[in-house]
Scaffold this motif. Structure first.
Motif, mmCIF file in Angstrom:
data_model
loop_
_atom_site.group_PDB
_atom_site.id
_atom_site.type_symbol
_atom_site.label_atom_id
_atom_site.label_comp_id
_atom_site.label_asym_id
_atom_site.label_seq_id
_atom_site.Cartn_x
_atom_site.Cartn_y
_atom_site.Cartn_z
ATOM 1 N N LEU A 510 -2.777 -24.482 -5.680
ATOM 2 C CA LEU A 510 -2.761 -23.032 -5.892
ATOM 3 C C LEU A 510 -1.936 -22.372 -4.798
ATOM 4 O O LEU A 510 -1.872 -22.856 -3.656
ATOM 5 C CB LEU A 510 -4.188 -22.474 -5.870
ATOM 6 N N GLU A 511 -1.324 -21.260 -5.142
ATOM 7 C CA GLU A 511 -0.600 -20.461 -4.172
ATOM 8 C C GLU A 511 -0.622 -19.010 -4.619
ATOM 9 O O GLU A 511 -0.781 -18.708 -5.805
ATOM 10 C CB GLU A 511 0.836 -20.963 -4.037
ATOM 11 N N VAL A 512 -0.477 -18.134 -3.639
ATOM 12 C CA VAL A 512 -0.509 -16.694 -3.920
ATOM 13 C C VAL A 512 0.892 -16.241 -4.296
ATOM 14 O O VAL A 512 1.879 -16.573 -3.615
ATOM 15 C CB VAL A 512 -1.041 -15.915 -2.701
ATOM 16 N N LEU A 513 0.979 -15.484 -5.364
ATOM 17 C CA LEU A 513 2.286 -14.967 -5.778
ATOM 18 C C LEU A 513 2.782 -13.932 -4.778
ATOM 19 O O LEU A 513 1.985 -13.190 -4.167
ATOM 20 C CB LEU A 513 2.184 -14.343 -7.169
ATOM 21 N N PRO A 514 4.094 -13.842 -4.552
ATOM 22 C CA PRO A 514 4.629 -12.834 -3.600
ATOM 23 C C PRO A 514 4.357 -11.420 -4.099
ATOM 24 O O PRO A 514 4.210 -11.167 -5.294
ATOM 25 C CB PRO A 514 6.131 -13.148 -3.561
ATOM 26 N N ASP A 515 4.265 -10.496 -3.127
ATOM 27 C CA ASP A 515 3.961 -9.099 -3.462
ATOM 28 C C ASP A 515 5.121 -8.473 -4.212
ATOM 29 O O ASP A 515 6.294 -8.705 -3.900
ATOM 30 C CB ASP A 515 3.704 -8.291 -2.189
ATOM 31 N N PRO A 516 4.837 -7.662 -5.197
ATOM 32 C CA PRO A 516 5.933 -6.939 -5.888
ATOM 33 C C PRO A 516 6.533 -5.874 -4.983
ATOM 34 O O PRO A 516 5.829 -5.223 -4.217
ATOM 35 C CB PRO A 516 5.229 -6.341 -7.110
ATOM 36 N N LYS A 517 7.833 -5.719 -5.042
ATOM 37 C CA LYS A 517 8.538 -4.718 -4.218
ATOM 38 C C LYS A 517 8.894 -3.525 -5.090
ATOM 39 O O LYS A 517 9.745 -3.617 -5.965
ATOM 40 C CB LYS A 517 9.813 -5.327 -3.619
ATOM 41 N N PRO A 518 8.238 -2.385 -4.866
ATOM 42 C CA PRO A 518 8.557 -1.203 -5.706
ATOM 43 C C PRO A 518 9.961 -0.690 -5.407
ATOM 44 O O PRO A 518 10.434 -0.723 -4.267
ATOM 45 C CB PRO A 518 7.479 -0.198 -5.296
ATOM 46 N N GLU A 519 10.612 -0.249 -6.426
ATOM 47 C CA GLU A 519 11.995 0.242 -6.290
ATOM 48 C C GLU A 519 12.033 1.652 -5.741
ATOM 49 O O GLU A 519 12.980 2.041 -5.101
ATOM 50 C CB GLU A 519 12.689 0.194 -7.652
ATOM 51 N N ALA A 520 11.040 2.468 -5.964
ATOM 52 C CA ALA A 520 11.038 3.861 -5.498
ATOM 53 C C ALA A 520 9.730 4.117 -4.794
ATOM 54 O O ALA A 520 8.709 3.504 -5.108
ATOM 55 C CB ALA A 520 11.219 4.833 -6.680
ATOM 56 N N PRO A 521 9.731 5.038 -3.809
ATOM 57 C CA PRO A 521 8.475 5.365 -3.121
ATOM 58 C C PRO A 521 7.470 5.944 -4.088
ATOM 59 O O PRO A 521 7.800 6.707 -4.990
ATOM 60 C CB PRO A 521 8.890 6.367 -2.042
ATOM 61 N N ALA A 522 6.242 5.550 -3.882
ATOM 62 C CA ALA A 522 5.168 6.015 -4.781
ATOM 63 C C ALA A 522 4.818 7.452 -4.461
ATOM 64 O O ALA A 522 4.731 7.844 -3.296
ATOM 65 C CB ALA A 522 3.937 5.134 -4.610
ATOM 66 N N PRO A 523 4.673 8.300 -5.439
ATOM 67 C CA PRO A 523 4.279 9.697 -5.206
ATOM 68 C C PRO A 523 2.860 9.761 -4.666
ATOM 69 O O PRO A 523 2.019 8.935 -4.978
ATOM 70 C CB PRO A 523 4.401 10.347 -6.578
ATOM 71 N N ASN A 524 2.587 10.790 -3.853
ATOM 72 C CA ASN A 524 1.255 10.969 -3.276
ATOM 73 C C ASN A 524 0.327 11.604 -4.286
ATOM 74 O O ASN A 524 0.735 12.434 -5.095
ATOM 75 C CB ASN A 524 1.369 11.848 -2.025
#
Length: 636
Positions: A510-524
């Protein structure tokens, strides 16, 4: 004078009088003639075959004073022979091992064996049913049994030689007694009947020998009982005395069954039970009669294998001459399966009749058709039709319908807006195995479908994906790091599922999948709350600058390595009629959430150290404004 049973009165007194044990009698007689006396003997065999009688004959042969040496033909009239016969000899000791099983009994026997005989040449110890001795008692006897005093002979008799220690058997001369053959037993019984003036015909006498199953003592006891009946004694009297179903009644029952006449079958069965026959005895005797029918069909010249009189045997051979063997085998199998039901039920007569009706050829033919083997196309699993590969990274449900798994309640039920979940990001292309994604996805779906228990199946279906497989090693990715440790405890279940699907052992890592990299900053989230709380019916207000805000204390989220992006709320509709309802619903949810934590919604002043901006409130909430406290994170 007291009555003496036949099996005592006609006990053999010499080796030549032993019935059916010619080889053993010859061996022991030659040993006595050549003065080759063994220190220990072991007599094994079924009951009533002459073991104890042989031990007494051997004791008399060793000690008969009619001659000055051991002889195979004891006189039987000297003082020593008569004392051994009636059990009063001091140097002939018979021990019942069932009541002398301990070490103390054997120790006492060993101590007495050291003394010289009182009136005989040899001191003879007969241990009857020696298999009842304990292991410790056997071990205590080993040394004495191997090297006893020169004038001591041990004779061990048992009906269960498997329970005698091998070390004991190796120190004895072993003699295996067989069941008495039929013809010698009939001749011996005829001799007794003539001497005792018992009027019994040959057919009944043969039946007595067959019922005793090779045990001469049983045959003599049965003949002793039959002598009390009115002469002449016929075969029916033997059947009645032993409590079995007469062979003629069994033959009539089988004839009714094979003729497929259900009414006749029930009539014969009812007559048997009205005459006192137990249903279970009828069933067991009928099963034995079916066995005799098979012998009559396959080995008609072996009348000695069955306990059937010659006239009935001839009729049985005629009955099964044109009968299929399959009918008899199916009938015997049906009787065997029904015996437990008849034995344990509270209605044995009912189930006996039901069982007999199940023996009809028409019924057995239907059962044979019902149990015919299915074609291989219905037994072997068929390959599933090819399907389009599912999208990579999105877990698919298993092909077989699995029971629904309870899902946690939605956050909206506690007053928190639901957060849309984002599918896990696919692994980098460099980590993919040479096989195409379609094969991996299809294999993973088959593995998930066979995963047990259901909790592991749900975990792998939602969080797992197959990254690599080369036939020996499989790499499985887990999309959630907090659930990775839980998944590690299920590796054995995953390997078992792979083995069940592929038929071979597969090593799973088993291994942990890499974190997804968002393309745009998330709105607050404060932007959405400000837009809702600052709504004015007309004109539409201008949204304030985006700034982080604290609305109310919220439960600590799960610690993850990735920031879950929150999509902004949809733009306000052109019609202002729906917005007040949205605002009121949000206010009510926020108040309920604050009340759940025993707090309240307050206004927070700007604090540069905390980076908290002021949340605009409606004019109706201005009166509830409280002074800020910079020393705590969440005001109540």
């Amino acid at each position: 004078m007291a009555y003496e049973p036949l099996h005592h009165k006609y006990r053999p007194q010499t080796f030549s009088a032993l019935v059916g044990q010619a080889a053993i009698a010859t061996t022991l007689a030659n040993a006595l003639t050549q003065r080759r006396i063994a220190p220990a003997y072991l007599f094994c065999g079924p009951r009533g075959t002459g073991k104890t009688s042989s031990a007494r004959i051997l004791a008399k042969s060793l000690n008969c004073i009619a001659q000055d040496h051991p002889t195979p033909e004891p006189c039987g009239i000297c003082e020593t022979c008569r004392s051994i016969t009636n059990g009063s000899a001091l140097d002939f000791i018979e021990i019942d091992a069932a009541s002398n099983t301990g070490v103390d009994n054997i120790r006492e026997l060993i101590e007495r064996a050291q003394f010289a005989p009182v009136q005989c040449r040899y001191k003879v110890y007969v241990i009857d049913e020696c298999h009842m001795l304990s292991t410790a008692a056997f071990n205590a006897l080993l040394k004495t049994l191997e090297e006893p005093p020169s004038n001591v002979v041990f004779i061990l008799a048992t009906t269960d030689p498997q329970r005698v220690l091998p070390t004991i058997i190796s120190r004895c001369q072993k003699f295996d007694y067989r069941r008495i053959p039929l013809e010698p037993m009939i001749a011996h019984l005829r001799t007794i009947a003539d001497k005792e003036a018992i009027a019994i015909n040959d057919e009944a006498l043969r039946l007595v020998a067959q019922v005793s199953q090779g045990g001469l003592r049983d045959a003599q006891s049965l003949l002793d009982q039959l002598s009390l009946l009115e002469p002449p004694i016929a075969a029916d009297a033997v059947w009645d005395l032993v409590g079995a179903v007469p062979e003629r009644d069994l033959l009539a029952l089988v004839q009714a069954i094979l003729s497929d006449n259900s009414t006749a079958v029930l009539d014969v069965a009812r007559k048997l039970m009205d005459r006192g026959r137990e249903p279970l005895i009828v069933l067991q005797n009928l099963a034995g009669f079916y066995r005799d029918l098979l012998i009559a069909q396959m080995a008609g010249d072996r009348h000695d294998l069955v306990a059937i009189t010659p006239p009935t045997w001839a009729e049985m051979q005629t009955l099964v001459a044109s009968l299929e063997t399959k009918i008899l085998l199916l009938g015997q199998q049906h009787l065997r399966s029904a015996e437990v039901q008849v034995k344990n039920t509270t209605q044995p007569r009912l189930w006996l009749e039901v069982t007999l009706l199940g023996l009809l050829p028409s019924t057995l033919a239907g059962q044979a058709g019902a149990i015919a083997p299915a074609p291989l196309s219905q037994i072997l699993p068929q390959p599933a039709p090819p399907t389009a590969p599912p999208p990579q990274g999105i877990p698919q449900p298993p092909p077989s319908a699995a029971p629904p798994v309870d899902q946690p309640s939605s956050p909206a039920s506690h007053g928190v807006p639901p957060t849309p979940a984002e599918p896990p990001a696919p692994p980098p292309p460099s980590e993919l195995a040479p096989p195409d994604a379609g094969d991996l996805a299809g294999l993973w779906l088959r593995v998930i479908a066979t995963l047990e228990p259901l909790g592991t199946r749900a975990l792998m279906q939602q969080q797992g994906s197959l990254l690599f497989f080369d036939g020996v090693v499989a790499r499985v990715g887990i999309s959630s790091k907090p659930l990775f440790k839980m998944a590690q405890g299920r590796v054995e279940n995953i390997e078992a599922a792979f083995q069940q699907v592929l038929g071979q052992k597969v090593q799973v890592s088993l291994e942990v999948l890499p974190d997804p990299k968002p393309e745009a900053p998330a709105p607050n989230i404060s932007q959405a709350t400000s837009q809702v709380t600052e709504y004015r019916p007309a004109p539409p207000p201008i949204a304030p600058p985006i700034a982080p805000s604290v609305v109310s204390p919220t439960p600590k989220p799960l610690e993850t390595d990735s920031v879950v992006p929150i999509s902004p709320p949809p733009p306000a509709p052109a019609e202002p009629s729906g917005l007040p309802a949205i605002a009121s619903d949000f206010d009510r949810a926020v108040k309920n959430f604050a009340h759940f934590f025993n707090g309240q919604v307050v206004d927070v002043d700007d604090d540069p150290s905390l980076g908290i901006d002021k949340i605009p409130l409606k004019p109706s909430d201005a009166a509830a404004k409280q002074p800020s406290h910079p020393d705590r994170d969440v005001p109540f």
